[in-house]
Design an enzyme around this catalytic site. Structure first.
Site, PDB file in Angstrom:
ATOM      1  N   GLU A  44      -0.953   3.774  -8.373  1.00 57.78           N
ATOM      2  CA  GLU A  44      -0.658   4.809  -7.383  1.00 57.78           C
ATOM      3  C   GLU A  44       0.523   5.628  -7.889  1.00 57.78           C
ATOM      4  OE1 GLU A  44      -2.010   5.929  -3.348  1.00 57.78           O
ATOM      5  OE2 GLU A  44      -2.698   4.349  -4.698  1.00 57.78           O
ATOM      6  N   LYS A  86      -7.650  -3.366   3.525  1.00 58.78           N
ATOM      7  CA  LYS A  86      -6.457  -2.590   3.884  1.00 58.78           C
ATOM      8  C   LYS A  86      -5.890  -3.086   5.216  1.00 58.78           C
ATOM      9  CE  LYS A  86      -8.622   1.410   3.430  1.00 58.78           C
ATOM     10  NZ  LYS A  86      -8.929   2.855   3.378  1.00 58.78           N
ATOM     11  N   ARG A 116      -3.918   7.903  -5.802  1.00 59.92           N
ATOM     12  CA  ARG A 116      -4.508   6.891  -6.673  1.00 59.92           C
ATOM     13  C   ARG A 116      -4.869   7.528  -8.014  1.00 59.92           C
ATOM     14  NH1 ARG A 116      -9.261   2.667  -4.862  1.00 59.92           N
ATOM     15  NH2 ARG A 116      -9.542   1.625  -6.865  1.00 59.92           N
ATOM     16  N   ARG A 128      -8.711   9.891  -7.754  1.00 57.35           N
ATOM     17  CA  ARG A 128      -9.699   9.086  -7.032  1.00 57.35           C
ATOM     18  C   ARG A 128     -11.058   9.783  -7.015  1.00 57.35           C
ATOM     19  NH1 ARG A 128      -9.438   5.877  -1.729  1.00 57.35           N
ATOM     20  NH2 ARG A 128     -11.538   6.100  -0.906  1.00 57.35           N
ATOM     21  N   ARG A 140     -17.488  -0.554  -1.995  1.00 58.51           N
ATOM     22  CA  ARG A 140     -16.550  -0.911  -0.936  1.00 58.51           C
ATOM     23  C   ARG A 140     -16.971  -2.285  -0.419  1.00 58.51           C
ATOM     24  NH1 ARG A 140     -13.559   2.473   2.211  1.00 58.51           N
ATOM     25  NH2 ARG A 140     -14.857   4.281   1.694  1.00 58.51           N
ATOM     26  N   LYS A 194       0.864  -1.184   0.000  1.00 59.34           N
ATOM     27  CA  LYS A 194       0.000   0.000   0.000  1.00 59.34           C
ATOM     28  C   LYS A 194       0.896   1.227   0.000  1.00 59.34           C
ATOM     29  CE  LYS A 194      -4.037   2.202   1.867  1.00 59.34           C
ATOM     30  NZ  LYS A 194      -3.569   3.476   1.311  1.00 59.34           N
ATOM     31  N   PHE A 211      -1.739  -1.476 -10.247  1.00 62.66           N
ATOM     32  CA  PHE A 211      -2.273  -2.645  -9.539  1.00 62.66           C
ATOM     33  C   PHE A 211      -3.520  -3.253 -10.174  1.00 62.66           C
ATOM     34  CE2 PHE A 211      -3.782   1.155  -7.169  1.00 62.66           C
ATOM     35  CZ  PHE A 211      -5.153   1.023  -7.367  1.00 62.66           C
TER      36      PHE A 211
END
Length: 594
Positions: free
Chosen positions: A309, A432, A263, A279, A426, A258, A349
């Site tokens: 990222e 995370k 992002r 984002r 989500r 991370k 990613f």
């Protein structure tokens, strides 16, 4: 379509906080639009959102400030600017000022012999405001003001009120995207999930509305990502126990570093052009000409949408630098100088779309494999560091490896057959695991500023504390969690009045649920990262009210400000549901026998 029909709906929306009533009002309005002119449904949706078009279009804003609006009202109502200013001080709302003055505007004299003016149409209002936005260059300010004044003259007093509020960016409707989506589902004869899926894949609610009412629900189901149009990003849940993480993911997962960066969604268009969205779905291409070049060189496809990222790096050592450095670069006007002072790398990613293929419905292992095929890696443009893990020990070891290399921790992702890319959602497919979560303190949360309190003593002359809230997904509103006054540097405190000024509201914003009355209300827009000692039951705060205990909400004890999150919009904030899960998780650990 008569503008008065839209205004009547806006007035009813302003008077209610009931989600059910809001959806019903929107549904009736959309039905009226379909009857009158369904081709303008996209523009009506944008208008309700308080904008002429999505922010990511990169088109100019209307560009008339408070002083310009005051001048336009004075011209339209044939009064002196001082009279407008005096009434504004009294009423605190330029929309109400316009309504009152236009109602009193002279109608006698020669006007008695003029044919009654035609009713103002929504189409004319929208096109006039659009024309104002595109007025540029020398003399454009005066032309914008005169054009707005002309529009106000054609409007009824009530219509003038909403035109002024729209231009000022203060419609005060309390309508979130979720309510618009539900209403569109009703008029299109489909489910909310179908509309929401289309919106998640094409982050343009007006365009989705147009597909829904002109082509029907089957066309909505066929919507897929399109290079140049941002996709609403998939979001991760959070946990702080390796065993729980692997259990949630079905026993194994792909652990990825991370990174403490920004992002970015990178779009390669068929003509070779590269567009970068944040984002928050803002077009940030101009800030990263270096990333544009990396993508042009490193993406081996005709068209693609990849996610990664952007991280700031030390030009001498190549080591990662904090997120704040990246934001400092974004604020610099001299982009070339910023590039040399704060170079960046990109860690990719995920892949969302490539050469006509929608990758969002493919499991993660297939997406990762396709990403590896599409990307020609370099030092500046490469895939995220990742490892397949199946034991808590492996996960913990990889976590510490990430920390030792200067990163935030891990995002651990499901790799089973249903590990699809859930755009705009989500869920427990991504989890995370950050270093902050290993401390005895509560996990840091991202909360929305909804109010401010004046400072005392050393903090006199500025704000001394903020009222912050979590996002209540069920009610599409913001419920308070705590009042935070510590953690701010002197510089941050000094900047608060300037930072909050565009969002200050004379009354409680409709989407804010609060028992606490701050000195100043703030419209939900700014997101702050907050940490505290623990989450407790609260008879005062409204986050998760009655969900854990009757009569109580949840609050954070001893909250402390960490940093601003300009990369997040208000709906990206930590949800009340997440805060409930954190509270239960902490409670479970306390109750476990030692």
């Amino acid at each position: 379509m008569k503008f008065s029909d839209v205004v009547d709906a806006l007035e009813r929306l302003e008077r209610t906080t009931s989600r059910t009533q809001i959806v019903a009002i929107l549904t009736n309005l959309f039905k009226k639009v379909i009857e009158e002119n369904k081709d303008i449904i996209d523009k009506v949706v944008y208008f309700i959102q308080g904008k002429l078009w999505p922010d990511w279009y990169g088109y100019p804003e209307i560009g008339i400030g408070e002083k310009g609006i005051i001048k336009a009202i004075s011209l339209a109502a044939n009064v002196k600017e001082k009279e407008v200013e005096g009434l504004y001080k009294q009423l605190g709302d330029l929309g109400l000022v316009a309504e009152r003055l236009m109602a009193k505007a002279p109608k006698g004299g020669l006007m008695m012999f003029v044919k009654k003016k035609e009713e103002l149409t929504f189409e004319k209002v929208y096109e006039t405001l659009k024309r104002i936005a595109f007025m540029q260059g020398e003399g454009s300010r005066d032309l914008k003001i005169k054009t707005l004044a002309g529009l106000l003259k054609e409007a009824s007093p009530k219509e003038a009120k909403y035109i002024v509020r729209f231009v000022q960016g203060k419609l005060r409707l309390g309508v979130g995207d979720a309510s618009i989506i539900e209403a569109l589902a009703h008029v299109a004869g489909t489910t909310k999930d179908v509309v929401e899926r289309a919106y998640n894949l094409r982050a343009d609610l007006g365009a989705v509305a147009k597909i829904a009412v002109t082509e029907g629900p089957e066309a909505l189901k066929r919507v897929r990502p399109k290079p140049g149009v941002p996709v609403r990003p998939m979001l991760a849940e959070r946990l702080n126990d390796p065993k729980e993480i692997l259990k949630k993911l079905g026993g194994k997962g792909l652990a990825e570093y991370k990174y403490d960066g920004e992002r970015a969604q990178i779009h390669l268009l068929p003509d070779g052009k590269v567009v970068i969205f944040s984002r928050r779905l803002e077009n940030i291409t101009r800030s990263y000409p270096d990333v544009v070049q990396y993508a042009k060189s490193g993406l081996k496809a005709k068209e693609a949408i990849v996610e990664g990222e952007i991280i700031a790096v030390n030009p001498e050592t190549g080591e990662p630098r904090p997120f704040q450095e990246l934001m400092r670069r974004r604020r610099k006007h001299d982009v070339a100088l910023a590039m040399s002072e704060i170079p960046v790398n990109v860690k990719l990613f995920d892949i969302i779309y490539v050469d006509g293929e929608d990758m969002t419905n493919k499991p993660l292992p297939l997406r990762r494999k396709r990403l590896e095929e599409v990307v020609e890696e370099s030092e500046e443009f490469s895939l995220s560091t990742a490892k397949l893990v199946s034991t808590p020990e492996e996960l913990e070891q990889f976590f510490h490896q990430s920390i030792s290399e200067g990163h935030e921790g891990l995002v651990v992702k499901a790799v089973h057959d249903k590990s699809v890319y859930q755009a705009g959602a989500r869920g427990w497919l991504w989890i995370k695991y950050k270093k902050d979560y290993k401390s005895e303190m509560v996990e840091p949360v991202d909360l929305v500023v909804v109010g401010a309190f004046y400072g005392r003593g050393r903090r006199g002359g500025t704000f001394g504390a903020l009222l912050v809230a979590g996002y209540d997904e069920k009610r599409d509103a913001f419920a308070t969690v705590c009042k935070v006054g510590s953690g701010f540097s002197d510089e941050e405190l000094a900047r608060l009045p300037e930072l909050l000024k565009p969002y200050i509201s004379e009354t409680k914003p409709p989407r804010v649920i609060s028992n606490v009355k701050p000195d100043v209300w703030v419209r939900p827009a700014l997101v702050a990262e907050i940490i505290g000692a623990e989450i407790t039951l609260s008879p005062i705060h409204t986050c998760a009210k009655d969900e854990v205990s009757a009569g109580s909400g949840l609050a954070i004890r001893f909250p402390r400000f960490i940093r601003w999150r300009p990369d997040k919009g208000p709906e990206d904030a930590t949800t009340c549901g997440e805060i409930v899960e954190m509270y239960k998780s902490r409670l479970k650990k306390v109750e476990e026998p030692t």
